[in-house]
Design a protein around this motif. Structure first.
Motif, short mmCIF file in Angstrom:
data_model
loop_
_atom_site.label_atom_id
_atom_site.label_comp_id
_atom_site.label_asym_id
_atom_site.label_seq_id
_atom_site.Cartn_x
_atom_site.Cartn_y
_atom_site.Cartn_z
N VAL A 191 89.94 33.03 60.79
CA VAL A 191 89.96 34.39 61.33
C VAL A 191 89.83 34.37 62.85
O VAL A 191 90.51 35.13 63.57
CB VAL A 191 88.83 35.22 60.70
N VAL A 192 88.98 33.50 63.39
CA VAL A 192 88.78 33.45 64.84
C VAL A 192 90.04 32.99 65.56
O VAL A 192 90.48 33.60 66.55
CB VAL A 192 87.58 32.54 65.16
N PHE A 193 90.64 31.90 65.08
CA PHE A 193 91.75 31.30 65.82
C PHE A 193 93.11 31.94 65.49
O PHE A 193 94.01 31.92 66.32
CB PHE A 193 91.83 29.80 65.53
N MET A 194 93.25 32.49 64.31
CA MET A 194 94.55 33.02 63.91
C MET A 194 94.67 34.53 64.06
O MET A 194 95.78 35.06 64.12
CB MET A 194 94.84 32.64 62.45
N VAL A 195 93.54 35.24 64.10
CA VAL A 195 93.60 36.69 64.17
C VAL A 195 92.96 37.22 65.44
O VAL A 195 93.57 37.96 66.23
CB VAL A 195 92.92 37.32 62.92
N ILE A 196 91.71 36.86 65.66
CA ILE A 196 90.96 37.46 66.77
C ILE A 196 91.46 36.94 68.10
O ILE A 196 91.63 37.71 69.07
CB ILE A 196 89.45 37.16 66.59
N ARG A 197 91.70 35.65 68.19
CA ARG A 197 92.12 35.09 69.48
C ARG A 197 93.45 35.68 69.95
O ARG A 197 93.57 36.10 71.12
CB ARG A 197 92.21 33.58 69.36
N PRO A 198 94.52 35.78 69.12
CA PRO A 198 95.76 36.43 69.60
C PRO A 198 95.56 37.90 69.97
O PRO A 198 96.16 38.38 70.95
CB PRO A 198 96.71 36.28 68.41
N LEU A 199 94.73 38.62 69.21
CA LEU A 199 94.51 40.02 69.55
C LEU A 199 93.83 40.16 70.91
O LEU A 199 94.19 41.04 71.73
CB LEU A 199 93.68 40.69 68.47
#
Length: 538
Positions: free
Chosen positions: A446-454
Motif C-alpha cells: 500500500v505504501v509503495f504502490m498506492v500512497i507514494r504515487p498519490l
C-alpha cells in the motif's frame, strides 16, 4: 508560516482535498494494521458452557477488564493466551463453571427460618440431582448429563414402601460400552438410599436406550457376557502388545475367544478314616457276691447268731466276682463343601496373524520376506505364556505369517531439534506469525504502490511558463519551430507520439496570453509595434 500558507494556497483546493483524503486513508490503514498486530492471541477458556455459566464468566471477565470473545452462541469463550491458566484458577476459586446444575451450594444462602419442609425437600432433591450430574460428567466420554430422581414417600398405614427410581440423559463423545453404563447405574444407585441399579434407566442424546429401568430377569446372563467380553479384550490387548513389540506396531492382528462356564455348582462330601481312632469315653464296672448253707436244713437254731459253734466243717460257701469295661471310640470324619462360582474358563483359542519383514533392495524398493519358522515358534511360546496356556483344558494357539494387504506405515516425522525444538512453536503460533507477515507485506504494498504515487502527483508543481521572447517571437517547445512565414513546424516523429493539434492550441493560447500581458504593461511599445506592422507593405 507565511511560506507554508503560500505553499498551501499554491496547491489549490483540489490538491488539499486529495491530500486530506490520502492522509485519512493512510491513518486508518495503519491504525488497522497496528490494532491487528497488537491484538493478543486468543485461545479457548471454556467450552460447552451453559447460558448461566457463560453469563457468570463474562460478568467476571468484564469486572477484571479482560478482553474476551464469544463463540458458538456463548458455548465457548476465548481469552488472551497468556492469561488462560490464571483465569481458570481464579474462576475455579469462585466455583465457575458450575456445569449448569445446582448442587449442595443451594443451602449456602437459603433462609431456613421461613422455609417450609416442602421447599426443603425440593431443594434437597435438586441438590442431589445436581451433584450426581456433576459426578457423571467427570467420567470419560461424557460431555453433559441430566439426572431425574423419583423418591416416593411411604403412604400412611401402608406396609409396603414404593421403590425409588432414576432416569439419566447423557451426551457423550462417541459411544459408551456396557461396562461404563453399568458403572453409571451403580454410582447413582449407591448415592440414593433404597435405589437399586436395575431401577436406573439411561438414555443418550440420540434417544437410544442404553439401560432399561425395569427389572432385568437376565441380569446375571448379561453380567456374564460383559465379563467374558472384558476378559477377551484384556487378553487380546496383552497378546497384541507383546507380539507388536516383536514384529512392529500395526503389523499383527490378534483374535481371542474364551469359552466360559456359567453353571454354579455346590458339592458336599464326607470322608471317614478307619485307621484314625480317637477314644471318646471309657466306663468300668465291678460286682462281687458271697453265699453259704448247713446240712441243707433251715432251722431256728441254725439261724441264731449264737449258734456258731454248732456248725460242722462240712458247711459250704459260694463267692462270685464280675468286672465290666466299656470303651467308646470316635472315627475321624472330614466334611468338605465346594462351591464353584459361575464364570469358569473352559477353553481359550487364540489366532495371531503377523506380517512379514520388509527390506530395501539396490533400487530402493521394498521387498517382502517371510518370517522364519523359528521366529514364529518363539512368538507362539510368548503367546502361550501370556494367556496361561493349559493343554488339559484344550487351549489352542495358532500363529500364521501372511502378507498384509497394506504396506508398512510410514515412519513418524522426526521432532524438530535445535532452535525450533527449543521454541516449540504450536499451530496457533505459526498461524499468528504468518498473519503478521501478511499484514506487513500488505502495508508495504500500500505504501509503495498506492500512497507514494498519490503523494508525488499531489506535490508535483506545475511546470513554469517559458520566458516571453523579444518582440516578434513566441515561446515554443524545444522540438517546435516557427517558419519565416509564421507557420508552426512540428516534427512528426513516431518516437515522441505528440498530438499536433493539442500542442498548437496550447502554444497559441500561451502566446495570446503573454501578448496581452505585455500590451497591458507597455502600451507605448505595443502601439509602436502595431504602427510598424501597419506601415509594412502587404
Amino acid at each position: 508560516m507565511q511560506g507554508l500558507i503560500s505553499f498551501l494556497k499554491g496547491l489549490g483546493a483540489a490538491r488539499l482535498a486529495a491530500m486530506f483524503a490520502v492522509t485519512v486513508a493512510l491513518m486508518g490503514f495503519f491504525a488497522f494494521v497496528i490494532m491487528r498486530v497488537t491484538t493478543p492471541q486468543m485461545t479457548t477458556l471454556f467450552t460447552d458452557l451453559t447460558v448461566e455459566d457463560s453469563s457468570a464468566i463474562i460478568k467476571d471477565l468484564e469486572r477484571q477488564a479482560i478482553p474476551y470473545e464469544i463463540k458458538n452462541e456463548g458455548a465457548a469463550i476465548m481469552v488472551p493466551k497468556d492469561k488462560v491458566t490464571r483465569l481458570r484458577m481464579k474462576l475455579a476459586e469462585g466455583g465457575l463453571p458450575k456445569g449448569g446444575g445446582v448442587g449442595y451450594e443451594i443451602f449456602d444462602k437459603s433462609d431456613a427460618l421461613g422455609t417450609t419442609s416442602f421447599v426443603q425437600n425440593i431443594n434437597h432433591l435438586r441438590a442431589l440431582e445436581g451433584e450426581l450430574a456433576r459426578t457423571i460428567r467427570a467420567l470419560d466420554r461424557v460431555q453433559s448429563a441430566r439426572v431425574h430422581l423419583v423418591l416416593p414417600e411411604r403412604p400412611l398405614f401402608s406396609r409396603e414402601t414404593p421403590e425409588p427410581s432414576a432416569s439419566i440423559v447423557v451426551r457423550v463423545r462417541g459411544t459408551l460400552d456396557q461396562q461404563q453404563v453399568r458403572a453409571i447405574r451403580h454410582v447413582v444407585a449407591s448415592a440414593v438410599n433404597g435405589l437399586k441399579p436395575t431401577r436406573v434407566s439411561i438414555v443418550d442424546e440420540a434417544g437410544q436406550l442404553l439401560a432399561d429401568g425395569a427389572s432385568d430377569p437376565n441380569a446375571e446372563t448379561a453380567a456374564g457376557d460383559e465379563r467374558r467380553t472384558a476378559f477377551e479384550k484384556r487378553m487380546r490387548n496383552q497378546v497384541e502388545a507383546i507380539v507388536s513389540s516383536v514384529v512392529g506396531s500395526g503389523r499383527a492382528r490378534v483374535q481371542l475367544t474364551a469359552d466360559f462356564d456359567y453353571n454354579k455348582v455346590t458339592q458336599t462330601s464326607d470322608q471317614f478314616d478307619p485307621e484314625g481312632r480317637v477314644l471318646r469315653s471309657s466306663q468300668t464296672r465291678e460286682e462281687q457276691s458271697q453265699s453259704g448253707a448247713a446240712d441243707g436244713q433251715v432251722t431256728v437254731n441254725n439261724e441264731l447268731p449264737g449258734n456258731q459253734g454248732q456248725g460242722n466243717a462240712a458247711n459250704a460257701k459260694d463267692q462270685s466276682k464280675k468286672s465290666e469295661e466299656t470303651n467308646n471310640y470316635e472315627i475321624s470324619r472330614i466334611t468338605k463343601t465346594e462351591v464353584t462360582e459361575a464364570g469358569r474358563v473352559n477353553r481359550i483359542s487364540v489366532a495371531v496373524l503377523v506380517d512379514g519383514s520388509y527390506s530395501k533392495n539396490e533400487k530402493g524398493e521394498q521387498v517382502y520376506a517371510q518370517r522364519p519358522k523359528e521366529e514364529l515358534d518363539r512368538i507362539a511360546t510368548l503367546v502361550r505364556s501370556a494367556i496361561g496356556f493349559d493343554q488339559k483344558r484344550g487351549d489352542q494357539v495358532e500363529v500364521v505369517n501372511l502378507k498384509f494387504a497394506e504396506g508398512p506405515a510410514a515412519p513418524p516425522a522426526a521432532e524438530p531439534t535445535g532452535l525450533l525444538g527449543a521454541l516449540q512453536f504450536t499451530k496457533d503460533d505459526v498461524m499468528h506469525v504468518i498473519e503478521l507477515g501478511v499484514m506487513m507485506l500488505l502495508g508495504l504494498v500500500v505504501v509503495f504502490m498506492v500512497i507514494r504515487p498519490l503523494v508525488r502527483r499531489i506535490l508535483a508543481s506545475e511546470p513554469a511558463a517559458p520566458a516571453l521572447p523579444p518582440a516578434g517571437m513566441m515561446a515554443l517547445p524545444d522540438n517546435v519551430t516557427v517558419a519565416a512565414d509564421g507557420t508552426t513546424l512540428i516534427p512528426a516523429t513516431g518516437a515522441n507520439m505528440i498530438d499536433v493539434a493539442t500542442i498548437q492550441g496550447q502554444v497559441h493560447a500561451q502566446s495570446v496570453h503573454r501578448v496581452g500581458e505585455l500590451a497591458d504593461r507597455n502600451p507605448n511599445e505595443t502601439a509602436a509595434i502595431v504602427r510598424q506592422w501597419l506601415q509594412e507593405p502587404a
